[in-house]
Design an enzyme around this catalytic site. Structure first.
Site, PDB file in Angstrom:
ATOM      1  N   ALA A  61       0.856  -1.180   0.000  1.00 58.15           N
ATOM      2  CA  ALA A  61       0.000   0.000   0.000  1.00 58.15           C
ATOM      3  C   ALA A  61       0.894   1.232   0.000  1.00 58.15           C
ATOM      4  CB  ALA A  61      -0.868  -0.023   1.250  1.00 58.15           C
ATOM      5  N   GLY A 100       0.361  -5.162   0.638  1.00 57.51           N
ATOM      6  CA  GLY A 100      -0.728  -5.142  -0.334  1.00 57.51           C
ATOM      7  C   GLY A 100      -0.315  -5.741  -1.670  1.00 57.51           C
ATOM      8  N   GLU A 103      -0.784  -9.294  -1.317  1.00 58.17           N
ATOM      9  CA  GLU A 103      -2.235  -9.559  -1.232  1.00 58.17           C
ATOM     10  C   GLU A 103      -2.863  -9.541  -2.631  1.00 58.17           C
ATOM     11  OE1 GLU A 103      -2.706  -6.479   1.822  1.00 58.17           O
ATOM     12  OE2 GLU A 103      -3.667  -8.000   3.075  1.00 58.17           O
ATOM     13  N   GLU A 123       3.564  -5.755   7.257  1.00 59.25           N
ATOM     14  CA  GLU A 123       2.707  -4.727   7.866  1.00 59.25           C
ATOM     15  C   GLU A 123       2.998  -4.484   9.339  1.00 59.25           C
ATOM     16  OE1 GLU A 123       1.757  -6.799   5.562  1.00 59.25           O
ATOM     17  OE2 GLU A 123       0.254  -5.910   4.238  1.00 59.25           O
TER      18      GLU A 123
END
Ligand code: 3H9
Length: 682
Positions: A61, A100, A103, A123
Site C-alpha cells: 500500500a 498489499g 495480497e 505490515e
C-alpha cells in the site's frame, strides 16, 4: 502512474508503472479495477499476466496515504475483483511483493516469481496488520504455522522458500515476463484452480494458539501489531472467509490510526531520508572502490568484515607481523561465526577472507580510496597513524578516524589535505550494528562528508551526522542514561527494579545489565579522562564497583553476580551493601516502573534537546535513529524525540521540574521549556 494493457496473442499483459516501488495509490487501485473490467470484457483474452515496470513488483500500500482517510476503491475490493475474474490472472513477481502487493498476488490464480524476488507481509513493522485479505488467504494457501511466522514476524522470504511453502507456483531463472506469458498460456488450457478464498484453513493442534500467543507476545515487547495479526489468523481459522475478512479490515483500520503505527511510519521515512541529508543535495561523493582499515582489534575487524560484506577489497594494516596475524584471525572469526549461524556458506567466507590483504606496510595504501583508522582510543597513537597516512596515501584519498570519545579535530591536526578527513563512529559489533555517526571536522570538505554518507549506503548502515562534543550524539545521551540510573539507586530503587522498568518500557536490556555485558571498565576509564579535563561525571556506585574489581560479566560480577559460564544476572549482596553505603542519609522513596522510566528517559530528552540546540544533531529524527539503531530504543515508540512529542512536552517539563527539585535530574533546559510553551494544548 500508468497501467497499460498489451497483448501477446490471447494473453493480456497488465503492466503497472508507478515509481519508485509501484505502491498501491488510490489511482493505481482504480486503474487495476478498470484493467479487470477491460480484460474480462475482451473475448479474445484467455488469461492475464500482472507485471510491474521498474525495480520491483508492487511493494505494498502507499504508506503516504496512511495518515489520510481511505478513499475507494479499497484494496480488498481490487483483490476480490482479480480473484473473481473469469480469466485467470498470473502475477509475474520480480523485486519485492510486499504487503498489499502480495495480497494482490494472492488474489491471482497463480504466482510466478523471479529467482531473486522476495515476498512478505511486513505490515506489523509499520504497526498495522495486512488489510486486504493477507491474514485470511495466506493460511489457506500455506497453512497456519507458516502464515503465522510470516505475518507476525513481518520478515520477507526468497522465491525458493516461497516455492517450498507453496506461496508461488513457479520460480524463473531467465526472462520473467516471457516465462510467465508461457505459464499463462498453459494455465488458460486447464480448469482454473479453486480461488484461495474458497479453500479451507488446515487444522492446527489444540494448544497451538495459546502456545503461539505466548511466543509472539514475548518477542513483541510492547508492540501491539504482532498479537493483533495473530488474532486475525486465528479468526481466519475459526470463522468463515467473510467474517474473518471483516475482522481483519476492522483491525487494520483501527491500527492504521494508532500511535504505534504513526511512530513506526515516522521511523520508516526517517530511515529512508537519512542517507540523503538535504544539506548535501547535489554534492558528489568521492569514489570508494577500495578501502583500508588500520587496526585489527574488535572494532577494526568488524569494520573490515562490514566492508567485505559490501564487496570492497580491503587492506588491513597492523603494526607488525604478529598483530597482522591476530587481526586477520579476528576477521576470520567473524566470517566463521556467520557460517555457523547459516548466514553465509563456507565458500563465501573463504572468498571474503581472500579479499583482505593483511600488512604492516603503509606503502600498500598508495592507491586506496578510503582509509578507516580504528586503533586504540589514544590521541597520540591515532595522530601517529595519520602522520603515516599523510605520507602513504593519495592526496585525494578520504581519511577517517573511528572514535567514540576523542575529538576528531585534535586527531586530524597537522594532517596533509585536512579537507579529506572526517570522524566516523561505528557501533560494536561493527559488521552488525546499523548505526554510523558521521562527524565532520571544521575543515572537512562537503564531498568528503558526502563520501561518509556514501560509505554508509554501501555498508547498508543508517548514517547520522553528529557534531563534535564528548560522546557525539549517542554516547552523550548514554551518559545521562547511566547517571540517572545511578541517581535512582541512591534514592531507593534497586538495579533489578531499574532494569525491569526499562525492559517494560521496551528496551532490550536495562542499563545495569547492559553495563555488565559491555564491561564497567570502559566507562570508568572515560570518566577518569573527563575528570582530568575538569569535568564531574556522576557515577558514585559504578566507580566504587570498579575500584573493587567488579567490572561486569568478564569478572564474574558487576552490578550483578554471575556463576562461571552463566550469563544470568543474580542479585548481589555486595552491590546492595555498596549502594546502601553511598545512599546513606539521602532521602529514599518508592519507585514504580513508570516513575523509573520517566526518571531515565525524560532527562535523556532534555539532553537531546540541548544537543539539537547546539547543532550537534541537525534534526530530531536523527536523534531518533541514533537511539533506535545504536541503543535499542523501542522502534514502536518512534525514537526518543518522537516519543517526547507524542508524550507531550509540557508534561515532560513538569516531571523534570519535580525531579530536579529533589536533586534527581537537571532542570528542563530553556529549549525544552520554549518548545513546551509553543505546544498546542492537547
Ligand atoms: C500494506 O501494504 C498494507 C496492506 O496490507 C493493506 C492495504 C489495505 N509506500 O526503501 P527504499 C518509497 S503496508 C510509499 O529506499 P529500496 C520510499 O519512501 C506496506 N512509498 O528502496 C523511498 O522514497 P524516496 C507494506 C514507499 O530499493 C523509495 O520508495 N510494504 C513505499 O532500498 C525507495 O524506497 C512495505 O512495508 C510504500 N509502501 O527498497 C514495503 N515503499 O526515494 C516497504 C517504499 O522518496 N518498502 N517507498 O525516499 C520497502 O521495504 C522497500 O522500500 C523496498 C525497496 C524493499 C520495496
Amino acid at each position: 502512474m500508468t497501467v497499460t494493457i498489451t497483448y501477446e496473442g490471447a494473453i493480456a499483459v497488465v503492466t503497472i508503472d508507478n515509481p519508485p516501488v509501484n505502491a498501491l495509490s488510490q489511482a493505481l487501485r482504480q486503474a487495476l479495477m478498470e484493467a479487470v473490467f477491460t480484460t474480462e470484457a475482451n473475448e479474445t483474452v484467455s488469461a492475464v499476466v500482472l507485471a510491474c515496470a521498474g525495480r520491483t513488483f508492487i511493494a505494498g500500500a502507499d504508506v503516504n496515504e496512511f495518515g489520510k482517510p481511505p478513499v475507494p476503491p479499497h484494496l480488498p475490493e481490487v483483490v476480490t475483483g482479480i480473484e473473481r475474474a473469469k480469466k485467470p490472472w498470473i502475477a509475474a513477481i520480480h523485486g519485492s511483493a510486499l504487503g498489499g502487493g502480495l495480497e494482490v498476488a494472492l488474489g491471482c490464480a497463480y504466482r510466478v516469481a523471479a529467482a531473486s524476488a522476495n515476498l512478505g507481509l511486513p505490515e506489523v513493522k509499520l504497526g498495522i496488520v495486512p488489510g486486504a485479505g493477507g491474514t485470511v488467504r495466506l493460511p489457506r494457501l500455506i497453512g497456519v504455522p507458516a502464515a503465522v511466522e510470516l505475518v507476525t514476524g513481518g520478515n520477507t522470504i526468497g522465491a525458493g522458500k516461497a516455492r517450498e511453502l507453496g506461496l508461488v507456483d513457479a520460480v524463473v531463472e531467465g526472462d520473467l515476463l516471457s516465462a510467465t506469458v508461457g505459464f499463462a498460456r498453459e494455465a488458460s488450457q486447464r480448469p482454473q484452480p479453486q480461488p484461495i478464498s474458497e479453500r479451507s484453513v488446515p487444522m492446527v493442534e489444540d494448544d497451538f494458539w495459546s502456545r503461539t500467543e505466548k511466543a509472539v507476545a514475548a518477542k513483541a515487547r510492547g508492540e501491539v501489531a504482532p498479537l493483533r495479526a495473530l488474532a486475525c489468523i486465528q479468526m481466519a481459522s475459526e470463522a468463515d472467509f467473510f467474517t474473518a475478512s471483516a475482522f481483519e479490515r476492522e483491525t487494520f483500520l483501527d491500527l492504521r490510526g494508532s500511535a504505534q503505527a504513526a511512530a513506526l511510519r515516522h521511523v520508516f521515512f526517517a530511515e529512508r531520508a537519512a542517507p540523503r541529508p538535504p544539506e548535501l543535495a547535489g554534492v558528489v561523493p568521492r569514489h570508494i572502490r577500495s578501502a583500508a582499515v588500520i587496526g585489527g582489534g574488535t572494532m577494526g575487524a568488524g569494520i573490515v568484515a562490514a566492508l567485505r560484506d559490501a564487496g570492497l577489497p580491503v587492506v588491513l594494516v597492523e603494526r607488525d607481523a604478529a598483530a597482522v596475524e591476530r587481526g586477520l584471525a579476528n576477521v576470520n572469526q567473524i566470517f566463521q561465526g556467520s557460517v555457523k549461524r547459516g548466514r553465509i556458506s563456507a565458500d563465501v567466507a573463504a572468498e571474503r577472507m581472500r579479499g583482505v590483504i593483511g600488512t604492516d606496510d603503509y606503502g600498500a595504501l598508495a592507491d586506496t580510496d578510503l582509509v578507516i583508522e580504528a586503533v586504540f582510543e589514544d590521541l597520540a597513537v591515532k595522530r601517529a597513524v595519520f602522520a603515516q597516512l599523510s605520507k602513504a596515501c593519495r592526496a585525494d584519498a578520504v581519511l577517517t578516524t573511528n572514535t567514540s570519545y576523542l575529538d576528531p579535530d585534535e586527531i586530524g591536526e597537522g594532517l596533509a589535505q585536512p579537507e579529506r578527513f572526517l570522524g566516523l563512529h561505528f557501533f560494536s559489533p561493527a559488521h552488525v550494528m546499523k548505526l554510523l555517526e558521521i562527524v565532520p571536522t571544521e575543515t572537512t570538505a562537503p564531498d568528503a562528508l558526502a563520501t561518509g554518507f556514501a560509505l554508509a549506503r554501501l555498508l547498508g548502515k543508517i548514517p547520522v551526522r553528529a557534531g563534535i562534543c564528548d560522546g557525539f550524539v549517542g554516547n552523550r545521551i548514554l551518559k545521562v542514561t547511566r547517571a540517572q540510573a545511578e541517581r535512582l539507586l541512591l534514592s531507593g530503587a534497586t538495579p533489578a527494579a531499574v532494569d525491569a522498568a526499562m525492559r517494560a518500557f521496551g528496551m532490550p536490556m536495562g542499563p545495569f545489565e547492559a553495563q555488565d555485558l559491555g564491561g564497567l571498565d570502559i566507562a570508568a576509564f572515560q570518566r577518569k579522562a573527563a575528570r582530568e579535563r575538569g569535568e564531574t561525571p556522576f557515577a558514585p556506585v559504578g566507580d566504587l564497583l570498579v575500584s573493587i574489581g567488579r567490572i561486569g560479566q568478564k569478572s564474574n560480577g558487576g552490578w550483578y553476580d554471575y556463576q562461571p559460564g552463566d550469563r544470568t544476572p543474580q542479585l548481589s549482596n555486595a552491590v546492595a551493601t555498596v549502594i546502601a553505603e553511598v545512599a546513606a542519609r539521602r532521602p529514599q522513596q518508592t519507585w514504580d516502573k513508570t516513575a523509573i522510566a520517566d526518571a531515565i528517559i525524560l532527562p535523556m530528552v532534555n539532553e537531546a534537546t540541548r544537543i539539537l540546540e547546539e547543532g550537534i544533531a541537525l534534526r530530531a529524527a536523527d536523534i531518533d535513529l541514533v537511539e533506535i539503531h545504536g541503543y535499542g530504543f523501542p522502534r514502536w515508540r518512534g525514537g526518543l524525540m518522537h516519543y517526547a512529542q507524542a508524550r507531550g512536552l509540557r508534561e515532560i517539563v513538569s516531571v523534570l521540574d519535580r525531579l530536579s527539585s529533589k536533586g534527581l535530574s537537571d532542570p528542563a533546559c530553556d529549549g525544552l521549556r520554549q518548545a513546551a510553551d509553543q505546544e498546542h494544548p492537547s
